[in-house]
Design a protein around this motif. Sequence first.
Motif, PDB file in Angstrom:
ATOM      1  N   ILE A  24     -23.725  84.695  51.729  1.00  0.00           N
ATOM      2  CA  ILE A  24     -23.397  83.291  51.970  1.00  0.00           C
ATOM      3  C   ILE A  24     -24.678  82.592  52.415  1.00  0.00           C
ATOM      4  CG2 ILE A  24     -22.015  81.675  53.315  1.00  0.00           C
ATOM      5  CD1 ILE A  24     -19.894  83.839  53.579  1.00  0.00           C
ATOM      6  N   LEU A  25     -25.182  81.690  51.568  1.00  0.00           N
ATOM      7  CA  LEU A  25     -26.488  81.085  51.790  1.00  0.00           C
ATOM      8  C   LEU A  25     -26.382  79.572  51.908  1.00  0.00           C
ATOM      9  CD1 LEU A  25     -28.492  83.045  49.039  1.00  0.00           C
ATOM     10  CD2 LEU A  25     -28.283  83.629  51.462  1.00  0.00           C
ATOM     11  N   SER A  26     -27.368  78.988  52.580  1.00  0.00           N
ATOM     12  CA  SER A  26     -27.487  77.531  52.599  1.00  0.00           C
ATOM     13  C   SER A  26     -28.004  77.067  51.242  1.00  0.00           C
ATOM     14  CB  SER A  26     -28.458  77.100  53.696  1.00  0.00           C
ATOM     15  OG  SER A  26     -29.793  77.485  53.356  1.00  0.00           O
ATOM     16  N   GLY A  27     -27.959  75.747  51.009  1.00  0.00           N
ATOM     17  CA  GLY A  27     -28.436  75.211  49.738  1.00  0.00           C
ATOM     18  C   GLY A  27     -29.888  75.571  49.444  1.00  0.00           C
ATOM     19  N   PRO A  28     -30.846  75.290  50.364  1.00  0.00           N
ATOM     20  CA  PRO A  28     -32.242  75.658  50.110  1.00  0.00           C
ATOM     21  C   PRO A  28     -32.449  77.162  49.930  1.00  0.00           C
ATOM     22  CG  PRO A  28     -32.127  73.994  51.823  1.00  0.00           C
ATOM     23  CD  PRO A  28     -30.707  74.421  51.545  1.00  0.00           C
ATOM     24  N   GLU A  29     -31.681  77.980  50.642  1.00  0.00           N
ATOM     25  CA  GLU A  29     -31.798  79.430  50.482  1.00  0.00           C
ATOM     26  C   GLU A  29     -31.306  79.873  49.106  1.00  0.00           C
ATOM     27  OE1 GLU A  29     -31.206  80.780  55.163  1.00  0.00           O
ATOM     28  OE2 GLU A  29     -29.496  80.742  53.803  1.00  0.00           O
ATOM     29  N   ARG A  30     -30.201  79.283  48.659  1.00  0.00           N
ATOM     30  CA  ARG A  30     -29.698  79.614  47.324  1.00  0.00           C
ATOM     31  C   ARG A  30     -30.685  79.178  46.248  1.00  0.00           C
ATOM     32  NH1 ARG A  30     -23.847  77.208  46.816  1.00  0.00           N
ATOM     33  NH2 ARG A  30     -24.466  75.963  48.618  1.00  0.00           N
ATOM     34  N   PHE A  31     -31.265  77.997  46.440  1.00  0.00           N
ATOM     35  CA  PHE A  31     -32.255  77.515  45.493  1.00  0.00           C
ATOM     36  C   PHE A  31     -33.440  78.475  45.406  1.00  0.00           C
ATOM     37  CE2 PHE A  31     -36.419  75.486  45.280  1.00  0.00           C
ATOM     38  CZ  PHE A  31     -36.409  75.031  43.975  1.00  0.00           C
ATOM     39  N   ALA A  32     -33.966  78.901  46.551  1.00  0.00           N
ATOM     40  CA  ALA A  32     -35.151  79.760  46.574  1.00  0.00           C
ATOM     41  C   ALA A  32     -34.885  81.091  45.889  1.00  0.00           C
ATOM     42  CB  ALA A  32     -35.599  79.984  48.016  1.00  0.00           C
ATOM     43  N   SER A  33     -33.769  81.735  46.226  1.00  0.00           N
ATOM     44  CA  SER A  33     -33.488  83.042  45.627  1.00  0.00           C
ATOM     45  C   SER A  33     -33.178  82.902  44.138  1.00  0.00           C
ATOM     46  CB  SER A  33     -32.319  83.724  46.350  1.00  0.00           C
ATOM     47  OG  SER A  33     -31.135  82.952  46.259  1.00  0.00           O
ATOM     48  N   SER A  34     -32.468  81.840  43.742  1.00  0.00           N
ATOM     49  CA  SER A  34     -32.117  81.659  42.332  1.00  0.00           C
ATOM     50  C   SER A  34     -33.352  81.413  41.474  1.00  0.00           C
ATOM     51  CB  SER A  34     -31.126  80.497  42.174  1.00  0.00           C
ATOM     52  OG  SER A  34     -29.908  80.768  42.810  1.00  0.00           O
ATOM     53  N   LEU A  35     -34.274  80.572  41.965  1.00  0.00           N
ATOM     54  CA  LEU A  35     -35.486  80.304  41.195  1.00  0.00           C
ATOM     55  C   LEU A  35     -36.344  81.559  41.095  1.00  0.00           C
ATOM     56  CD1 LEU A  35     -36.968  78.095  39.652  1.00  0.00           C
ATOM     57  CD2 LEU A  35     -38.257  77.602  41.741  1.00  0.00           C
ATOM     58  N   PHE A  36     -36.397  82.319  42.180  1.00  0.00           N
ATOM     59  CA  PHE A  36     -37.133  83.586  42.144  1.00  0.00           C
ATOM     60  C   PHE A  36     -36.564  84.512  41.072  1.00  0.00           C
ATOM     61  CE2 PHE A  36     -37.231  88.055  43.430  1.00  0.00           C
ATOM     62  CZ  PHE A  36     -38.593  88.275  43.510  1.00  0.00           C
ATOM     63  N   TYR A  37     -35.245  84.658  41.033  1.00  0.00           N
ATOM     64  CA  TYR A  37     -34.625  85.547  40.049  1.00  0.00           C
ATOM     65  C   TYR A  37     -34.864  85.046  38.629  1.00  0.00           C
ATOM     66  CZ  TYR A  37     -32.167  88.125  43.724  1.00  0.00           C
ATOM     67  OH  TYR A  37     -31.863  88.897  44.805  1.00  0.00           O
ATOM     68  N   HIS A  38     -34.782  83.747  38.415  1.00  0.00           N
ATOM     69  CA  HIS A  38     -34.989  83.204  37.067  1.00  0.00           C
ATOM     70  C   HIS A  38     -36.413  83.425  36.581  1.00  0.00           C
ATOM     71  CE1 HIS A  38     -31.099  81.079  37.217  1.00  0.00           C
ATOM     72  NE2 HIS A  38     -31.249  80.965  35.913  1.00  0.00           N
ATOM     73  N   ILE A  39     -37.381  83.142  37.450  1.00  0.00           N
ATOM     74  CA  ILE A  39     -38.768  83.263  37.011  1.00  0.00           C
ATOM     75  C   ILE A  39     -39.217  84.716  36.963  1.00  0.00           C
ATOM     76  CG2 ILE A  39     -41.157  82.693  37.659  1.00  0.00           C
ATOM     77  CD1 ILE A  39     -40.267  79.948  38.326  1.00  0.00           C
ATOM     78  N   SER A  40     -38.715  85.554  37.866  1.00  0.00           N
ATOM     79  CA  SER A  40     -39.087  86.974  37.819  1.00  0.00           C
ATOM     80  C   SER A  40     -38.517  87.658  36.582  1.00  0.00           C
ATOM     81  CB  SER A  40     -38.616  87.699  39.086  1.00  0.00           C
ATOM     82  OG  SER A  40     -37.203  87.691  39.186  1.00  0.00           O
ATOM     83  N   ALA A  41     -37.482  87.058  35.971  1.00  0.00           N
ATOM     84  CA  ALA A  41     -36.961  87.597  34.712  1.00  0.00           C
ATOM     85  C   ALA A  41     -37.910  87.301  33.557  1.00  0.00           C
ATOM     86  CB  ALA A  41     -35.582  87.017  34.413  1.00  0.00           C
ATOM     87  N   LYS A  42     -38.780  86.312  33.729  1.00  0.00           N
ATOM     88  CA  LYS A  42     -39.722  85.931  32.677  1.00  0.00           C
ATOM     89  C   LYS A  42     -41.084  86.583  32.871  1.00  0.00           C
ATOM     90  CE  LYS A  42     -36.805  82.679  31.174  1.00  0.00           C
ATOM     91  NZ  LYS A  42     -36.204  82.621  29.830  1.00  0.00           N
ATOM     92  N   GLN A  43     -41.484  86.763  34.127  1.00  0.00           N
ATOM     93  CA  GLN A  43     -42.799  87.323  34.416  1.00  0.00           C
ATOM     94  C   GLN A  43     -42.798  87.894  35.829  1.00  0.00           C
ATOM     95  OE1 GLN A  43     -44.831  83.253  34.368  1.00  0.00           O
ATOM     96  NE2 GLN A  43     -45.923  84.259  36.047  1.00  0.00           N
ATOM     97  N   SER A  44     -43.800  88.689  36.135  1.00  0.00           N
ATOM     98  CA  SER A  44     -43.936  89.257  37.467  1.00  0.00           C
ATOM     99  C   SER A  44     -44.288  88.161  38.456  1.00  0.00           C
ATOM    100  CB  SER A  44     -45.032  90.337  37.468  1.00  0.00           C
ATOM    101  OG  SER A  44     -45.207  90.851  38.774  1.00  0.00           O
TER     102      SER A  44
END
Length: 374
Positions: A24-44
């Motif tokens: 259960i995350l706050s909005g900024p926390e969800r944003f940070a983890s989601s963007l990390f997962y999306h970009i790490s799927a494309k590159q290291s």
Amino acid sequence: MKGLRKREDNIKILFAGRFAESEILSGPERFASSLFYHISAKQSVTFIQYFFDGREHSIFRKLFGRQEKTIGTGKIITLGLLRVLPFLALYRPDVIHLLQFERFGVLLYIYRVFFNVKIVYNCHGVVQHENSVIKNITGYLKFKDNFCEKVFMKYSDVIVFPSIAARAKAEEYYKTGRSKTAILPNFAGEEFSAAGHTSLSTGRLKAVIQHRNHFTQSGMDLLFESAGNVKSPMDVYIVTDIDIRLPGKGNAAFHKIPLMKAGMLAEFYRDKDVFLSLNSYDTFSIAAAEAMASGLIPVVTNETGIAAYINNKINGFKIDYGNNNALAETLDMIAGLDRTQIAQLSKAAADTAAEFSGEKAFNGYASIYKEPAR
């Protein structure tokens, strides 16, 4: 700054902020983890953070500690304050992306004095405004927050706001300069989809509101003040872990539901009709975006950032904060719509939320990373 050291697609990105692994995350926390997962799927990619909780970590660890965790092709590295600058000097990123307001981020700007690097800062809210008006913080903590935010606003190459309203609020306090700002809405989690939405109410309306902290208290105040004016029978579900007293009279029956992780929340939304985002200040509600993606019809105040994406009576409804009659009248109007009208509004809300997808956000940030520093 003369731009990045490399122009090829594989730009070396370093994320910084707070990587929370709670369900259960706050909005900024969800944003940070989601963007990390999306970009790490494309590159290291690497994400650095600080040992935030002083009650859990010793002074030595908060100064000199290091922890590392690998997630897919990405790394999460937690560093003591005195290890941040040496790490940056060895890592040599092309872009540093500060994903949230965190005071240790000032060290990134010290590094920038000596090395050629582009810094992108996500401004989810204006901390100076929030501390003074909403949280009412005083003293040394307020001074530290204000100093750090001034650094972030003045020396970032690009400041990303989630809405036009967020940028306008920042401009009340800082001279950011439009040329170095970008508007990219926060994106809804992939768990939320209108594909499983089943509710097309024509009788007892089912509305949902989230109450997480002091930022959402103003929305609760408006809701409770309006409750007695509602004429149609309806159920209002308050998703919260805060101890609140529910109104006991009126046509609106209130139900308290505990906060839940994203998958469970998406399932909970399947038979609901309306999502309420009623705050007096909200730069962009990820909760509202996720509810819209699930097919819920948004009712939002004009003071919230997501209001810019709502066309009144087309993909949702907008009211002015403090207008108790308008909220009650809007809920009564929705309760009186037929199934076809409800379905049209639901689909339009979901279509709008599709613009807040992770893939579109990734493309937006990828473009920002490639642009020369301003």
